[in-house]
Design an enzyme around this catalytic site. Structure first.
Site, PDB file in Angstrom:
ATOM      1  N   ASP A 162      -1.262  -5.895  -6.396  1.00  0.00           N
ATOM      2  CA  ASP A 162      -0.366  -5.222  -5.443  1.00  0.00           C
ATOM      3  C   ASP A 162       0.435  -6.278  -4.691  1.00  0.00           C
ATOM      4  O   ASP A 162       0.148  -6.592  -3.532  1.00  0.00           O
ATOM      5  CB  ASP A 162      -1.191  -4.369  -4.478  1.00  0.00           C
ATOM      6  CG  ASP A 162      -0.322  -3.547  -3.535  1.00  0.00           C
ATOM      7  OD1 ASP A 162       0.910  -3.505  -3.740  1.00  0.00           O
ATOM      8  OD2 ASP A 162      -0.871  -2.943  -2.596  1.00  0.00           O
ATOM      9  N   CYS A 191      12.550   9.065  17.327  1.00  0.00           N
ATOM     10  CA  CYS A 191      12.265   8.700  15.946  1.00  0.00           C
ATOM     11  C   CYS A 191      11.198   9.663  15.442  1.00  0.00           C
ATOM     12  O   CYS A 191      10.151   9.826  16.070  1.00  0.00           O
ATOM     13  CB  CYS A 191      11.774   7.263  15.824  1.00  0.00           C
ATOM     14  SG  CYS A 191      11.369   6.788  14.117  1.00  0.00           S
ATOM     15  N   GLU A 202      -6.025 -13.520  -1.540  1.00  0.00           N
ATOM     16  CA  GLU A 202      -4.901 -13.297  -0.623  1.00  0.00           C
ATOM     17  C   GLU A 202      -4.604 -14.613   0.095  1.00  0.00           C
ATOM     18  O   GLU A 202      -5.529 -15.388   0.402  1.00  0.00           O
ATOM     19  CB  GLU A 202      -5.263 -12.198   0.383  1.00  0.00           C
ATOM     20  CG  GLU A 202      -4.365 -12.069   1.583  1.00  0.00           C
ATOM     21  CD  GLU A 202      -2.948 -11.697   1.236  1.00  0.00           C
ATOM     22  OE1 GLU A 202      -2.030 -12.271   1.835  1.00  0.00           O
ATOM     23  OE2 GLU A 202      -2.764 -10.817   0.366  1.00  0.00           O
ATOM     24  N   CYS A 207       5.993  -1.692  -4.523  1.00  0.00           N
ATOM     25  CA  CYS A 207       6.883  -0.963  -3.622  1.00  0.00           C
ATOM     26  C   CYS A 207       8.341  -1.151  -4.025  1.00  0.00           C
ATOM     27  O   CYS A 207       9.236  -0.754  -3.280  1.00  0.00           O
ATOM     28  CB  CYS A 207       6.666  -1.390  -2.172  1.00  0.00           C
ATOM     29  SG  CYS A 207       6.910  -3.155  -1.888  1.00  0.00           S
TER      30      CYS A 207
END
Length: 456
Positions: free
Chosen positions: A387, A165, A340, A414
């Site tokens: 985020d 990888c 969070e 993302c």
């Protein structure tokens, strides 16, 4: 005539859709073609036909794209880890930026001039974390990455026993091979989520730019087999002198997340240390942290650039994780407050703030699905950095932001599609001024985006 399933068509690929499929136009209809790149002319077989679009698979490459390159990995085309190794990296950047701009226009209803995309400082061996899955199949144990599913199929792809990888380091692959062989020789079966039987679940390898390494093995909660994991940890420590921490945790839930619920055994340190730019971080086994440390510096610098901090601001960091963004920005603002849901991540956020001798950071555990609670109890924020996970902001979080109405919001995402949806949700009070694609994931279809929203 409309396209039908199993039709064979010739088409030229114009662009790349988010997710990695080529996009062609046939009689005005968008056709999403797997295994095709921008500039390719292919013969494709239609696997799904709808009124407004169709999906196909390239069966013959008639004229290859100018942007095609030779893939580096022997597993390319089989492994689900990479989708774009055969596309020149500069063109990967162009296509990813175009995907962000398209999503913002098509879903968000805004046309914003994109800042130049930020490339990854390294395009090979950049990942600081690899999650490998165990699988029981055909009477044997497999450990590696999920393979590619054929076009049109859904579900959990079988595990591919990778031998190389190039997204991670060579040492990670050596550790993978050793763990695979050890677990096969143990005679203990891998976990099967369908039957809820078996033992071995995931292998997670983290390494930091400071040379620290953590191996995290996740199993079921069958304590009769825990001695085997301890033996594995001791064998790894003996072979790999650079191993800083070995952690064994168990998980009872059937979901296939590579997250441990209870720590059962540990060798070495409880956390490893990472450095991004000027900031240092403590990272524990289940802590979320950007998987490209050098790329994270570019991401965080873009956030700081968009924030235009003067040093007097109070910054709210939503979905703060282990405090990576807040700790990085702390020296540029007066105060940081982060939220969070993960207690483990919040503990590491405080630990990282202490590691950097910061006294202007505060973090709190809380679910953002309920908004932000009593807004009257919170200070007035000059800027909010948000985020969220791939699914985007919860609707209640967006409502809370609209009620709070800070002068600026810097949105990090993302997934361009959920970012565009969230931009639309906030559009009554906010106007998007800037956006930049930041490539944290070369050779994959993923892309990070930073967007600046200013209160109207």
């Amino acid at each position: 005539m409309p396209l039908k399933k199993d039709d064979l068509i010739e088409c030229t690929i114009e662009s790349l859709a988010f997710g990695g499929r080529g996009v062609a136009r046939v009689d005005g209809m968008a056709v999403f073609v797997a295994d095709a790149l921008p500039g390719d002319t292919v013969k494709a077989r239609i696997v799904k036909a709808k009124k407004r679009f169709a999906e196909g698979v390239a069966e013959t490459l008639i004229t290859p794209s100018f942007h095609r390159v030779e893939p580096k990995c022997a597993h390319f085309g089989q492994c689900g880890g990479c989708a774009l190794q055969n596309l020149d990296y500069d063109e990967q950047l162009v296509q990813k930026a175009a995907q962000v701009q398209s999503a913002l226009s098509r879903i968000g209803g805004v046309d914003v001039p994109m800042d130049a995309p930020a490339p990854s400082p390294a395009i090979w061996n950049y990942r600081n974390k690899m999650e490998f899955a165990f699988e029981r199949r055909d009477g044997g144990l497999h450990l590696g990455l999920r393979s590619q599913l054929p076009a049109g199929e859904k579900g959990l792809a079988p595990v591919l026993d990778i031998e190389e990888c190039h997204l991670c380091g060579g040492r990670d692959v050596e550790m993978l091979r050793m763990v695979r062989e050890f677990c096969r020789e143990s005679g203990i079966a891998a976990y099967d989520p369908k039957t809820d039987n078996g033992f071995w679940r995931h292998l997670v390898i983290r390494h930091s730019s400071l040379g620290e390494v953590m191996v995290h093995v996740i199993t079921t909660a069958d304590s009769r087999k825990f001695k085997q994991v301890e033996a594995l940890g001791e064998a790894l420590v003996e072979r790999f002198a650079e191993l800083t921490a070995f952690v064994h945790s168990s998980r009872s839930k059937r979901s296939t997340l590579a997250v441990g619920e209870y720590v059962e055994f540990r060798l070495g340190t409880k956390a490893i240390e990472e450095k991004v730019g000027h900031a240092r971080y403590h990272i524990s086994p289940n802590t979320f942290f950007q998987t490209n440390s050098a790329g994270a510096e570019k991401l965080f610098d873009t956030i700081r650039e968009y924030g235009e901090f003067t040093g007097s601001e109070t910054l709210l960091d939503l979905y703060c994780g282990a405090g990576a963004i807040g700790v990085y920005m702390a020296g540029s603002v007066d105060r940081v407050i982060g939220f969070e849901i993960s207690e483990e991540s919040i503990a590491k956020a405080f630990s990282s703030a202490k590691l950097n001798d910061l006294d202007n950071c505060d973090f709190a555990v809380g679910s953002l699905e309920d908004g932000l609670g009593d807004l009257k109890r919170l200070p007035k924020f000059d800027i909010v950095v948000v985020d969220p996970p791939r699914s985007g902001m919860h609707e209640n979080t967006a409502k809370a932001l609209l009620k709070m109405a800070p002068p600026k919001i810097v949105a990090v995402s993302c997934d361009p599609t959920t970012l565009a949806r969230d931009v639309k949700r906030l559009s009554d009070k906010y106007e998007i001024k800037r956006a930049r694609a930041v490539d944290m994931f070369p050779h994959t279809h993923h892309v990070e985006t930073v967007a600046l929203l200013v209160r109207k």
